[in-house]
Scaffold this motif. Structure first.
Motif, short mmCIF file in Angstrom:
data_model
loop_
_atom_site.label_atom_id
_atom_site.label_comp_id
_atom_site.label_asym_id
_atom_site.label_seq_id
_atom_site.Cartn_x
_atom_site.Cartn_y
_atom_site.Cartn_z
N THR A 229 0.85 -1.19 0.00
CA THR A 229 0.00 0.00 0.00
C THR A 229 0.89 1.24 0.00
OG1 THR A 229 -1.83 -1.07 1.18
CG2 THR A 229 -1.70 1.34 1.31
N ILE A 230 0.61 2.16 -0.93
CA ILE A 230 1.36 3.41 -1.00
C ILE A 230 0.44 4.56 -0.59
CG2 ILE A 230 2.68 4.99 -2.43
CD1 ILE A 230 3.34 2.82 -4.28
N VAL A 231 0.90 5.36 0.34
CA VAL A 231 0.23 6.62 0.68
C VAL A 231 1.01 7.71 -0.06
CG1 VAL A 231 -0.52 8.18 2.50
CG2 VAL A 231 -0.48 5.71 2.91
N HIS A 232 0.38 8.29 -1.05
CA HIS A 232 1.06 9.10 -2.08
C HIS A 232 0.62 10.56 -1.98
CE1 HIS A 232 2.76 9.74 -6.12
NE2 HIS A 232 1.60 10.13 -6.58
N PHE A 233 1.46 11.41 -1.36
CA PHE A 233 1.21 12.85 -1.31
C PHE A 233 1.85 13.48 -2.54
CE2 PHE A 233 0.66 11.66 3.09
CZ PHE A 233 -0.26 12.56 3.61
N ASP A 234 1.01 14.03 -3.43
CA ASP A 234 1.55 14.52 -4.70
C ASP A 234 0.50 15.39 -5.37
OD1 ASP A 234 2.80 14.76 -7.24
OD2 ASP A 234 3.64 12.74 -7.09
N LEU B 162 11.50 4.43 -17.47
CA LEU B 162 10.51 5.09 -16.63
C LEU B 162 10.73 6.60 -16.60
CD1 LEU B 162 10.21 2.77 -13.48
CD2 LEU B 162 8.65 2.95 -15.43
N SER B 163 9.66 7.33 -16.29
CA SER B 163 9.77 8.77 -16.06
C SER B 163 8.87 9.12 -14.88
CB SER B 163 9.40 9.57 -17.31
OG SER B 163 8.12 9.20 -17.78
N ILE B 164 8.86 10.39 -14.52
CA ILE B 164 8.23 10.78 -13.26
C ILE B 164 6.72 10.54 -13.21
CG2 ILE B 164 9.99 12.47 -12.67
CD1 ILE B 164 8.15 14.66 -13.76
N GLU B 165 6.08 10.41 -14.38
CA GLU B 165 4.62 10.28 -14.39
C GLU B 165 4.13 8.83 -14.55
OE1 GLU B 165 5.72 10.13 -18.64
OE2 GLU B 165 6.37 11.33 -16.94
N ASN B 166 5.05 7.86 -14.70
CA ASN B 166 4.58 6.51 -15.06
C ASN B 166 5.25 5.38 -14.28
OD1 ASN B 166 7.13 6.17 -16.22
ND2 ASN B 166 6.41 6.54 -18.30
N TRP B 167 5.70 5.63 -13.07
CA TRP B 167 6.48 4.63 -12.34
C TRP B 167 5.65 3.69 -11.47
CZ3 TRP B 167 6.65 4.79 -6.91
CH2 TRP B 167 6.11 5.94 -6.31
N ILE B 168 4.38 3.99 -11.27
CA ILE B 168 3.58 3.20 -10.34
C ILE B 168 2.95 1.96 -10.99
CG2 ILE B 168 1.46 3.23 -8.92
CD1 ILE B 168 2.14 6.08 -8.14
N CYS B 169 2.31 2.12 -12.14
CA CYS B 169 1.59 1.00 -12.76
C CYS B 169 2.48 -0.19 -13.13
CB CYS B 169 0.81 1.49 -13.97
SG CYS B 169 -0.74 2.32 -13.52
N PRO B 170 3.74 0.02 -13.57
CA PRO B 170 4.57 -1.15 -13.81
C PRO B 170 4.74 -2.04 -12.58
CG PRO B 170 5.53 0.74 -14.90
CD PRO B 170 4.39 1.25 -14.06
N ALA B 171 4.82 -1.42 -11.41
CA ALA B 171 4.95 -2.20 -10.17
C ALA B 171 3.63 -2.87 -9.80
CB ALA B 171 5.44 -1.31 -9.03
N VAL B 172 2.53 -2.31 -10.28
CA VAL B 172 1.23 -2.98 -10.11
C VAL B 172 1.21 -4.26 -10.94
CG1 VAL B 172 -1.27 -2.82 -10.49
CG2 VAL B 172 0.00 -0.81 -9.67
N TYR B 173 1.60 -4.13 -12.21
CA TYR B 173 1.62 -5.29 -13.11
C TYR B 173 2.60 -6.36 -12.62
CZ TYR B 173 2.11 -8.09 -17.35
OH TYR B 173 2.14 -9.13 -18.24
N ALA B 174 3.70 -5.93 -12.01
CA ALA B 174 4.69 -6.88 -11.49
C ALA B 174 4.21 -7.58 -10.22
CB ALA B 174 6.00 -6.16 -11.21
N HIS C 51 3.44 -6.05 -7.18
CA HIS C 51 3.89 -5.46 -5.92
C HIS C 51 2.86 -4.55 -5.27
CE1 HIS C 51 7.67 -7.18 -6.97
NE2 HIS C 51 7.90 -6.35 -7.97
N PHE C 52 2.35 -3.58 -6.01
CA PHE C 52 1.42 -2.59 -5.46
C PHE C 52 -0.03 -3.05 -5.65
CE2 PHE C 52 4.58 1.00 -6.75
CZ PHE C 52 5.45 0.57 -5.77
N SER C 53 -0.78 -3.04 -4.55
CA SER C 53 -2.21 -3.38 -4.62
C SER C 53 -3.11 -2.20 -4.29
CB SER C 53 -2.53 -4.53 -3.66
OG SER C 53 -1.86 -5.71 -4.03
N ASN C 54 -2.62 -1.31 -3.43
CA ASN C 54 -3.42 -0.16 -3.00
C ASN C 54 -2.62 1.13 -3.16
OD1 ASN C 54 -5.63 -1.84 -1.81
ND2 ASN C 54 -3.99 -2.45 -0.42
N LEU C 55 -3.25 2.12 -3.78
CA LEU C 55 -2.64 3.44 -3.89
C LEU C 55 -3.59 4.45 -3.29
CD1 LEU C 55 -0.53 5.46 -4.97
CD2 LEU C 55 -1.79 5.48 -7.14
N ILE C 56 -3.14 5.13 -2.25
CA ILE C 56 -3.92 6.20 -1.63
C ILE C 56 -3.31 7.51 -2.07
CG2 ILE C 56 -4.72 7.21 0.54
CD1 ILE C 56 -4.20 4.41 1.82
N TRP C 57 -3.97 8.17 -3.02
CA TRP C 57 -3.45 9.46 -3.50
C TRP C 57 -4.09 10.58 -2.71
CZ3 TRP C 57 -5.31 12.57 -8.28
CH2 TRP C 57 -4.49 13.70 -8.44
#
Length: 302
Positions: free
Chosen positions: A44-49, A74-86, A88-94
């Protein structure tokens, strides 16, 4: 902040990593996974942005499992979804500031997978953020999909009211699967493309030229209409590029006007065209916080 990445051990329980480019955070997350300081999956990522950073990189889904290839692309706008597909990430709290309008507050379920037709990483969300940037594929065309529970909430919302869903998400997480991610542009941010232009009117000309048609995401014929939209969009973008490269003439006054603006102000067309190719109705956030505003926000973090 120094451009050199550095790490500081705070305690035996967790590490703090500071990076210049946001996508470099993923390198440290992978290191933490590799050393088993955090779990491999269900993170789970708690994402302040000011930005959700949920764009999809335009490369083959299989390359996501090659760390060297992944990090290079990767670049600054697209680094999260690849880790979802891999996996790793199941929850993103933006947690977003008031000036960020890319998504409305709420819970979204997004399936990220490999498109069986082209092998690219895509998602099944019909939200404009994804469809305008050619990141959508029907769920029937996705394989090896992973689900991201994407929770969007306003900063003020969590300060002044108790959000039960947010509380439950954090309570069910622990030091082994919880990541706190803070981008400094949460506090103050600029739209770099707006800054390319000398006036808001000039920027509006650009927006009009590259504007997208909207498709009702609840339309029963959405996938058919999206295919038509994508084909039409590709032809439009190709035509715009040919006009700017003087490979053909234009009969569009807005395009002619934008061409004059770009030539007059020395704007890099390639960079602008890349951004325009995926632009949607929700503009990039732009808010320069005053010293008073910054102090107020900092105070709310205590």
């Amino acid at each position: 902040m120094s451009k050199q990445n550095f790490q500081k051990n705070i305690s035996e329980n967790f590490n703090v990593h500071i990076v210049e480019d946001h996508n470099d955070a993923l390198k440290y997350i992978y290191k933490e996974i590799g050393t088993k300081r955090i779990k491999f999956s269900n993170l789970t990522i708690v994402h302040f942005d000011s930005h959700p950073d949920l764009s999809l990189p335009d490369f083959n889904a299989d390359d996501i499992f090659s760390k060297e290839t992944l990090f290079e692309n990767l670049s600054i706008e697209n680094w999260i979804c690849p880790a979802v597909y891999a996996g790793h990430f199941s929850n993103l709290i933006w947690i977003k500031p008031a000036w960020s309008e890319q998504f409305e507050s709420g819970l979204y379920k997004i399936n990220v997978g490999k498109d069986i037709k082209n092998g690219m990483i895509r998602c099944d969300s019909r939200l404009e953020y994804f469809t305008s940037g050619n990141m959508y594929s029907p769920s029937s065309d996705l394989i090896n999909s992973k689900t991201l529970n994407f929770y969007v909430c306003d900063f003020e919302q969590i300060i002044y009211s108790k959000d039960e869903l947010l509380v439950d998400l954090i309570k069910t997480s622990n030091g082994k699967n919880l990541i706190l991610d803070i981008d400094l542009d949460f506090f103050s941010t600029q739209n770099p493309f707006l800054q390319m232009f000398k006036s808001v009117d000039d920027y509006s000309v650009f927006k009009n030229v590259y504007s997208n048609e909207k498709i009702d995401r609840l339309d029963s014929d959405f996938d058919i209409k999206y295919k038509m939209f994508s084909d039409k969009r590709a032809k439009k973008l190709d035509q715009i590029k040919k006009i700017f490269l003087d490979e053909c003439t234009s009969s569009n006054k807005e395009i002619d006007k934008l061409k004059e603006i770009i030539k007059r102000d020395g704007i890099d067309f390639e960079i602008l065209h890349l951004y325009g190719s995926g632009i949607d109705s929700a503009d990039l956030p732009h808010h320069l916080s005053s010293t008073e505003e910054l102090n107020e926000i900092f105070g709310k973090f205590h």
